[in-house]
Design an enzyme around this catalytic site. Structure first.
Site, mmCIF file in Angstrom:
data_model
loop_
_atom_site.group_PDB
_atom_site.id
_atom_site.type_symbol
_atom_site.label_atom_id
_atom_site.label_comp_id
_atom_site.label_asym_id
_atom_site.label_seq_id
_atom_site.Cartn_x
_atom_site.Cartn_y
_atom_site.Cartn_z
ATOM 1 N N HIS A 1 0.896 -0.849 -0.442
ATOM 2 C CA HIS A 1 0.186 0.125 0.131
ATOM 3 C C HIS A 1 1.459 1.249 -0.538
ATOM 4 O O HIS A 1 1.872 1.103 0.465
ATOM 5 C CB HIS A 1 -1.241 -0.210 1.250
ATOM 6 C CG HIS A 1 -1.331 0.690 1.430
ATOM 7 N ND1 HIS A 1 -1.820 2.538 1.868
ATOM 8 C CD2 HIS A 1 -3.050 1.175 1.781
ATOM 9 C CE1 HIS A 1 -2.833 3.034 1.690
ATOM 10 N NE2 HIS A 1 -3.632 1.650 1.294
ATOM 11 N N ASP B 1 2.936 -3.887 8.084
ATOM 12 C CA ASP B 1 2.052 -3.623 7.543
ATOM 13 C C ASP B 1 0.588 -5.276 8.002
ATOM 14 O O ASP B 1 0.033 -5.862 7.434
ATOM 15 C CB ASP B 1 2.346 -2.948 6.533
ATOM 16 C CG ASP B 1 0.634 -2.513 5.995
ATOM 17 O OD1 ASP B 1 -0.447 -2.711 7.113
ATOM 18 O OD2 ASP B 1 0.895 -2.008 4.707
ATOM 19 N N GLN C 1 -4.540 -5.076 6.873
ATOM 20 C CA GLN C 1 -5.806 -6.311 6.621
ATOM 21 C C GLN C 1 -6.031 -7.619 7.365
ATOM 22 O O GLN C 1 -6.556 -8.078 6.167
ATOM 23 C CB GLN C 1 -4.725 -6.039 4.577
ATOM 24 C CG GLN C 1 -5.760 -5.450 4.058
ATOM 25 C CD GLN C 1 -6.605 -4.365 3.867
ATOM 26 O OE1 GLN C 1 -7.809 -5.216 4.056
ATOM 27 N NE2 GLN C 1 -6.907 -3.740 4.151
ATOM 28 N N LYS D 1 -10.608 -0.875 10.557
ATOM 29 C CA LYS D 1 -10.822 -2.091 9.254
ATOM 30 C C LYS D 1 -11.199 -3.633 10.124
ATOM 31 O O LYS D 1 -11.482 -4.479 10.206
ATOM 32 C CB LYS D 1 -9.383 -2.607 9.047
ATOM 33 C CG LYS D 1 -9.118 -1.060 8.003
ATOM 34 C CD LYS D 1 -7.691 -1.535 7.131
ATOM 35 C CE LYS D 1 -7.879 -0.184 6.409
ATOM 36 N NZ LYS D 1 -8.452 0.364 5.144
ATOM 37 N N CYS E 1 -5.070 2.756 -3.712
ATOM 38 C CA CYS E 1 -3.850 3.029 -2.685
ATOM 39 C C CYS E 1 -2.621 2.338 -3.269
ATOM 40 O O CYS E 1 -1.631 1.625 -2.105
ATOM 41 C CB CYS E 1 -3.801 2.865 -1.647
ATOM 42 S SG CYS E 1 -4.823 4.242 -0.993
HETATM 43 N N1 PLP Z 1 -1.518 -1.101 4.526
HETATM 44 C C1 PLP Z 1 -3.119 -1.507 3.819
HETATM 45 C C2 PLP Z 1 -2.121 -2.694 4.029
HETATM 46 C C3 PLP Z 1 -4.343 -0.783 4.175
HETATM 47 O O1 PLP Z 1 -4.856 -1.169 3.084
HETATM 48 C C4 PLP Z 1 -4.437 0.042 4.864
HETATM 49 C C5 PLP Z 1 -5.523 0.543 3.844
HETATM 50 O O2 PLP Z 1 -6.384 0.732 3.160
HETATM 51 C C6 PLP Z 1 -3.496 0.751 4.982
HETATM 52 C C7 PLP Z 1 -1.926 0.316 4.489
HETATM 53 C C8 PLP Z 1 -3.890 2.558 5.154
HETATM 54 O O3 PLP Z 1 -4.796 2.710 6.740
HETATM 55 P P1 PLP Z 1 -5.619 3.367 7.064
HETATM 56 O O4 PLP Z 1 -5.363 4.590 6.272
HETATM 57 O O5 PLP Z 1 -5.680 2.995 8.104
HETATM 58 O O6 PLP Z 1 -3.725 4.508 8.158
#
Ligand code: PLP
Length: 404
Positions: A122, A199, A202, A225, A363
């Site tokens: 992401h 990270d 998900q 999430k 993203c």
């Molecule tokens: N990493 C992953 C794999 C994500 O799916 C997301 C959000 O869609 C993020 C990071 C960023 O999360 P946040 O926008 O809650 O900070």
């Protein structure tokens, strides 16, 4: 486990019509809906205990501090962290990753050093490392993936060396659904003396996370999430690393003593929590985690796997539809493209029928480039979704494709 219809009753938002049709919510990878306990908790907090934390001696301040710290203890248990000192509140995964890149990157990465990420990251797990590498004149390396959307582990083994200081990878891809072998990645990174950042945005809603078993150095996730509120997230970090790291932000809460000559910093985890935190949402995060624990992550994963298999099979029967992300080990995310039809058009027409999916690059622009596409339609499932919803989604999709 409660049956799914009973679980659905816990989610007031699901029981409404959108564009005159019963809502089908398949955008759970972007954010999940909230059970009544989370919504009620926000109400209870602001009607009964709102006060700033850690500072007051009055009853409300004590209550809100207690509730705020109770959530931290539950998160510790949820991740199996060793102590609450290792559990830091942030705004979400993005802030957690930026905190590590900025603060740990400051002390550990120097000119010529290397940071490794993967093709399926992401943007939140790309840009903070690019900023760090630019600042430190370090080199960012990227693990490639195969056409199924799986990391090429042997390529990772070729990339890593004594120059690698940090390996930061996604546990579950938000676009492909791929579940990465993070334990193996962490073990390999450690053999080269690199630290690991996972990270978990998900992964946390579906996968049992044991940071001690994984031996992850840092693990990040977002409350929203995992059936919790927006604006609250977690950074887990090993105590011995957090202790060495400089503060990420300066301000109240994170200090012990301030003079104009010198400031000493607060103990963990407060050293990384400058300013008034997002107390109300942190308090409600406890209810979200309780909701997940009560159903059980294994039960959630099993239900979602059934939905994933059902949807995958149905979508595969549609001519000219190509699923992007066919890893052997996948979470409940199905991304696809349809020849000759723009994903945005599909998303808009599904919405006209009350079905919420995500379209676009999710993203993950470099990942889209890897597959030579601009975007996908993504359906992502949660515990409250059903096969009947998938049937309606697939039949609407078929109709849309015919019309287009
Ligand atoms: N990493 C992953 C794999 C994500 O799916 C997301 C959000 O869609 C993020 C990071 C960023 O999360 P946040 O926008 O809650 O900070």
């Amino acid at each position: 486990m409660k049956n799914i219809q009973d679980i659905r009753q816990d989610f007031p938002i699901l029981h409404q019509e959108i564009q005159g049709k019963p809502l089908i919510y398949f955008d759970n990878a972007a954010t999940s809906q909230k059970p009544r306990s989370v919504i009620d908790s926000l109400n209870t907090y602001y009607t009964g205990m709102n006060a700033n934390v850690h500072r007051g001696i009055h009853t409300l301040a004590e209550r809100s501090t207690q509730a705020f710290e109770d959530t931290r203890e539950l998160v510790r248990h949820f991740l199996n962290a060793q102590s609450i000192e290792e559990v830091i509140y942030t705004k979400g995964t993005t802030e957690s990753l930026n905190l590590v890149a900025s603060s740990y990157g400051q002390i550990a990465v120097n000119e010529g050093d290397e940071v490794i990420i993967s093709t399926m990251e992401h943007h939140s797990n790309i840009v903070p490392w690019q900023l760090l590498c630019e600042r430190k004149k370090a080199i960012l390396k990227v693990i490639p993936i195969n056409d199924k959307g799986e990391l090429l582990f042997e390529e990772f083994e070729k990339l890593i060396s004594e120059r690698t200081k940090i390996v930061s990878v996604v546990h579950v891809s938000n676009t492909l659904g791929t579940i990465n072998p993070v334990k193996k990645i962490i073990d390999t990174a450690h053999q080269f003396g690199a630290i690991t950042v996972i990270d978990g945005a998900q992964a946390t809603p579906h996968v049992e996370i044991d940071v001690q078993d994984l031996n992850a150095d840092f693990y990040a996730f977002s409350g929203h999430k995992v059936y919790g509120p927006t604006g609250i997230g977690i950074l887990y970090g090993k105590k011995k690393l957090l202790e060495q790291m400089p503060p990420y932000m300066g301000g109240g809460e994170m200090i012990k003593e301030v003079t104009f000559e010198k400031t000493t910093y607060n103990d963990l985890p407060y050293k990384f929590e400058a300013g008034t935190p997002n107390i109300g949402d942190a308090v409600a995060l406890k209810n979200a985690i309780e909701f997940v624990l009560e159903i059980g992550r294994e039960n959630i994963a099993n239900h979602e796997q059934e939905l994933l298999e059902y949807a995958t099979q149905k979508l595969q029967e549609i001519p000219n539809l190509r699923i992007i992300g066919e890893a052997n080990h996948k979470a409940s995310v199905v991304s696809f493209v349809v020849d000759g039809v723009h994903s945005m058009d599909i998303g808009m027409m599904l919405d006209a029928n009350g079905i919420a999916v995500r379209t676009g690059n999710h993203c993950t622009m470099p990942l889209m480039a890897r597959f030579g596409i601009e975007g996908t339609v993504r359906a992502s499932f949660a515990i409250y979704n059903t096969t009947e919803e998938i049937d309606r989604f697939v039949s609407e999709l078929q109709r849309i494709i015919q019309v287009m």
